[in-house]
Design an enzyme around this catalytic site. Structure first.
Site, PDB file in Angstrom:
ATOM      1  N   LYS A 215     -13.658  -2.018   9.135  1.00  0.00           N
ATOM      2  CA  LYS A 215     -13.208  -1.524   7.833  1.00  0.00           C
ATOM      3  C   LYS A 215     -14.398  -1.537   6.876  1.00  0.00           C
ATOM      4  O   LYS A 215     -15.133  -2.521   6.802  1.00  0.00           O
ATOM      5  CB  LYS A 215     -12.072  -2.401   7.287  1.00  0.00           C
ATOM      6  CG  LYS A 215     -10.789  -2.319   8.124  1.00  0.00           C
ATOM      7  CD  LYS A 215      -9.698  -3.184   7.533  1.00  0.00           C
ATOM      8  CE  LYS A 215      -8.525  -3.354   8.490  1.00  0.00           C
ATOM      9  NZ  LYS A 215      -7.590  -2.251   8.547  1.00  0.00           N
TER      10      LYS A 215
ATOM     11  N   GLU B  22       1.551  -8.219   5.601  1.00  0.00           N
ATOM     12  CA  GLU B  22       2.075  -6.922   6.041  1.00  0.00           C
ATOM     13  C   GLU B  22       3.529  -6.812   5.635  1.00  0.00           C
ATOM     14  O   GLU B  22       4.258  -7.814   5.649  1.00  0.00           O
ATOM     15  CB  GLU B  22       2.017  -6.822   7.565  1.00  0.00           C
ATOM     16  CG  GLU B  22       0.628  -6.878   8.129  1.00  0.00           C
ATOM     17  CD  GLU B  22       0.678  -6.701   9.642  1.00  0.00           C
ATOM     18  OE1 GLU B  22       0.738  -5.560  10.090  1.00  0.00           O
ATOM     19  OE2 GLU B  22       0.692  -7.719  10.348  1.00  0.00           O
TER      20      GLU B  22
ATOM     21  N   ASP C  73      -2.425 -13.503  16.963  1.00  0.00           N
ATOM     22  CA  ASP C  73      -2.482 -12.072  16.633  1.00  0.00           C
ATOM     23  C   ASP C  73      -3.427 -11.774  15.470  1.00  0.00           C
ATOM     24  O   ASP C  73      -4.132 -10.769  15.493  1.00  0.00           O
ATOM     25  CB  ASP C  73      -1.055 -11.598  16.283  1.00  0.00           C
ATOM     26  CG  ASP C  73      -0.980 -10.094  16.122  1.00  0.00           C
ATOM     27  OD1 ASP C  73      -1.509  -9.382  16.992  1.00  0.00           O
ATOM     28  OD2 ASP C  73      -0.382  -9.623  15.126  1.00  0.00           O
TER      29      ASP C  73
ATOM     30  N   HIS D  51      -9.065 -11.419  13.224  1.00  0.00           N
ATOM     31  CA  HIS D  51      -9.303 -10.801  11.915  1.00  0.00           C
ATOM     32  C   HIS D  51      -9.585 -11.813  10.800  1.00  0.00           C
ATOM     33  O   HIS D  51     -10.577 -11.712  10.085  1.00  0.00           O
ATOM     34  CB  HIS D  51      -8.111  -9.945  11.495  1.00  0.00           C
ATOM     35  CG  HIS D  51      -7.632  -9.010  12.565  1.00  0.00           C
ATOM     36  ND1 HIS D  51      -8.479  -8.394  13.439  1.00  0.00           N
ATOM     37  CD2 HIS D  51      -6.381  -8.592  12.905  1.00  0.00           C
ATOM     38  CE1 HIS D  51      -7.777  -7.628  14.268  1.00  0.00           C
ATOM     39  NE2 HIS D  51      -6.504  -7.740  13.971  1.00  0.00           N
TER      40      HIS D  51
ATOM     41  N   LYS E 246       4.074 -11.228   8.641  1.00  0.00           N
ATOM     42  CA  LYS E 246       4.766  -9.941   8.707  1.00  0.00           C
ATOM     43  C   LYS E 246       5.986  -9.987   7.805  1.00  0.00           C
ATOM     44  O   LYS E 246       6.479 -11.051   7.468  1.00  0.00           O
ATOM     45  CB  LYS E 246       5.188  -9.645  10.142  1.00  0.00           C
ATOM     46  CG  LYS E 246       3.982  -9.365  11.053  1.00  0.00           C
ATOM     47  CD  LYS E 246       4.389  -8.669  12.339  1.00  0.00           C
ATOM     48  CE  LYS E 246       3.201  -8.438  13.247  1.00  0.00           C
ATOM     49  NZ  LYS E 246       2.319  -7.346  12.815  1.00  0.00           N
TER      50      LYS E 246
HETATM   51  C1  BG6 Z   1      -3.451  -5.935  14.767  1.00  0.00           C
HETATM   52  C2  BG6 Z   1      -2.275  -6.826  15.024  1.00  0.00           C
HETATM   53  O1  BG6 Z   1      -4.610  -6.470  15.353  1.00  0.00           O
HETATM   54  O2  BG6 Z   1      -3.646  -5.793  13.369  1.00  0.00           O
HETATM   55  C3  BG6 Z   1      -1.032  -6.275  14.350  1.00  0.00           C
HETATM   56  O3  BG6 Z   1      -2.054  -6.930  16.418  1.00  0.00           O
HETATM   57  C4  BG6 Z   1      -1.277  -6.018  12.896  1.00  0.00           C
HETATM   58  O4  BG6 Z   1       0.069  -7.152  14.524  1.00  0.00           O
HETATM   59  C5  BG6 Z   1      -2.543  -5.204  12.698  1.00  0.00           C
HETATM   60  O5  BG6 Z   1      -0.166  -5.307  12.386  1.00  0.00           O
HETATM   61  C6  BG6 Z   1      -2.912  -5.096  11.230  1.00  0.00           C
HETATM   62  O6  BG6 Z   1      -3.968  -4.200  11.103  1.00  0.00           O
HETATM   63  P1  BG6 Z   1      -4.168  -3.389   9.758  1.00  0.00           P
HETATM   64  O7  BG6 Z   1      -5.440  -2.642   9.963  1.00  0.00           O
HETATM   65  O8  BG6 Z   1      -2.958  -2.513   9.594  1.00  0.00           O
HETATM   66  O9  BG6 Z   1      -4.255  -4.407   8.674  1.00  0.00           O
END
Ligand code: BG6
Length: 519
Positions: free
Chosen positions: A213, A247, A266, A271, A371
């Site tokens: 990103k 999210e 996850d 991330h 989530k």
């Molecule tokens: C993914 C996860 O790596 O990243 C997902 O497996 C998550 O669960 C997603 O929804 C979020 O990515 P972004 O780019 O939409 O923030």
């Protein structure tokens, strides 16, 4: 540099880019190559890989010559594959799909059936590759993209090695591996060893799409290309750091994977820990893939191990119940298709993390992700210490808000600084105002477009090295094991969909006299 009007009384200052240095701003077109996608009938190929390659083609960034071979277990002809990819690209770009561009692009797409565990199907793939390399003149550079379920990563990697397809005998051979890289320390080490038996680390591209990103890449530029922030980027001036990736979406159709993974595997192992590393790392001597990755690994090594005996002072987990998102009723995690009615899988976590090094001693990093929260938002908020002496104390009852610097990863990509300003007219009255830089309306490559280009260029900066993966699993595996051992079905659900998460997560900060930024 920023230019723009003075702030209005809503406290906004808008910024625009008025200059950039010419060097390094152009994106080079990579040398000719072929991309082989394993898992070509799957979701990732349709949603991300082929649409990204199509867009790179449409904006003239794809190498020429170039071709793609899709492989999977399904029996398809080249034409069947092209037709199904056309639908996928149309869906990805409903406004920008061009029939004439598609005609040219689709002629670069081919398909070869494969049995992932059967060696002689790799020999057939090799024959097709060699023939197409001759036809297109791509010269032997190849990317093998693993877009299969993780359970077949190892057989594919081993078979590529056995078939001699990993050997760099006339062109590079890069392999892209999507997360998850293992599901705990042991499986990550196993996968890394399997990779190392067929490929060298220089050929391996472990993908974390957050690193691609623009706003995440900008963290290092922001910190190390400006002289005014780095001197205050430490425990002397910073009170604490909040890293959020929330999210509004639920588990969607991924229960099979998510039930086993949960939010820590996850989102945190990859991330969130990558965001933490970029925020906390020391400046490398050179902006080079290995030096940057060395510094990130040092951050992971300095994270204090979780105190498993007193986890509730450091960790809160949650699972969403039903609720309302954007005015619509949504179901509880346990009612989602494929999820156990007694599931103990966490869909939310908040962690308090300490870094034991000189720069960050005593500065907690609060990390949260979940989530079905009230909004989709990823940001890093640097909360500075309050002013040392309050000379306005006789006039200002509520104290002065400490400064906050916010690196907004998504949406509304940009950077904001909250500072105090005098309210015009009154004698001593302060307002918190926001100085805002926004990336809105600026051309940006999508994360997958970026990583595909980087992999073609041989630039590993945005990919994760084996020691980084193992270090993060070494920290998180004991935590996940302990949380799983302690979890009871009655603990969940403990937050409503559409809320800001479990109440206990608020308490985690409240105990330290702090509050989360609103979602
Ligand atoms: C993914 C996860 O790596 O990243 C997902 O497996 C998550 O669960 C997603 O929804 C979020 O990515 P972004 O780019 O939409 O923030």
């Amino acid at each position: 540099m920023i230019e723009g009007p003075l702030f209005d009384m809503t406290g906004n200052i808008s910024g625009k880019i008025i200059s950039n240095t010419d060097s390094g701003c152009n994106i080079d077109i990579p040398s000719p190559c072929a991309v082989v996608i394993f898992g070509a009938s799957g979701d990732l190929t349709k949603r991300k890989i082929i649409p990204s390659l199509y867009r790179l083609f449409a904006i003239n960034l794809l190498p020429d010559p170039f071709f793609v071979i899709g492989t999977a277990r399904t029996l398809l002809s080249d034409n069947d594959f092209r037709a199904s990819m056309k639908e996928a690209v149309k869906e990805a770009f409903p406004q920008d799909f061009s029939e004439s561009a598609w005609q040219i692009f689709s002629e670069m797409l081919y398909y070869q059936r494969i049995e992932y565990n059967t060696q002689n199907t790799y020999a057939e793939l090799k024959n097709k590759l060699l023939a197409l390399e001759k036809k297109h003149g791509t010269g032997g550079n190849r990317i093998y993209y693993l877009a299969t379920p993780p359970t077949v990563y190892e057989p594919v990697i081993e078979n590529l090695g056995i078939a001699g397809l990993s050997k760099e005998d006339g062109g590079y051979r890069h392999v892209v591996v999507e997360k998850p890289i293992g599901s705990d320390l042991e499986s990550a080490v196993h996968l890394n060893n399997t990779l190392a038996a067929s490929f060298t680390e220089r050929q391996i591209y472990r993908m974390d799409h957050y690193l691609a990103k623009e706003t995440v890449q900008n963290i290092l530029m922001f910190r190390f290309a400006n002289s005014i922030f780095e001197p205050i980027w430490n425990s002397r001036y910073i009170d604490h750091v909040q890293i959020t990736a929330s999210e509004a979406l639920g588990v969607e159709h991924r229960a099979g994977y998510y039930e086993k993974a949960g939010v820590i595997r996850d989102m945190f192992q990859n991330h969130i820990f990558q965001l933490l590393a970029l925020t906390a790392m020391e400046p490398p001597a050179l902006f080079d893939a290995d030096r940057v990755r060395d510094e990130k690994v040092k951050v992971f090594r300095s994270i204090r191990p979780f105190q498993l005996e007193s986890l509730n002072t450091q960790v809160v987990t949650g699972q969403y119940g039903k609720g309302m998102i954007n005015g619509k009723e949504v179901i509880a995690y346990r009612d989602e298709p494929g999820v156990s009615t007694e599931s103990i899988t966490p869909t939310y976590a908040a962690l308090k993390v300490h870094l034991d090094n000189w720069r960050w001693k005593g500065v907690p990093f609060y990390l949260r992700s979940g989530k079905r929260l009230s909004s989709r938002k990823a940001e890093i908020a640097i909360h500075f210490k309050p002013v040392p002496h309050l000379m306005f104390s006789h006039a200002i009852e509520d104290g002065i808000e400490p400064n906050v610097l916010i690196l907004r990863v998504q949406p509304d990509e940009g950077i904001g600084i909250h500072f105090e300003a005098k309210n015009p007219g009154s004698r001593v009255c302060l307002n918190t105002v926001l100085m805002n830089f926004s990336y809105q309306n600026v051309f940006m490559l999508d994360g997958y477009e970026r990583v595909l280009l980087d992999c073609m260029q041989g630039d590993q900066m945005l990919f994760v090295r084996s020691d980084g993966v193992q270090q993060t699993w070494a920290l998180l595996t004991p935590l996940i094991d302990k949380l799983t051992e302690d979890a009871r079905p009655n603990d969940f659900p403990n937050y409503e969909s559409g809320s800001s998460g479990p109440a206990a997560a608020e308490d985690l900060l409240k105990r330290d006299g702090r509050v989360w930024r609103p979602l």
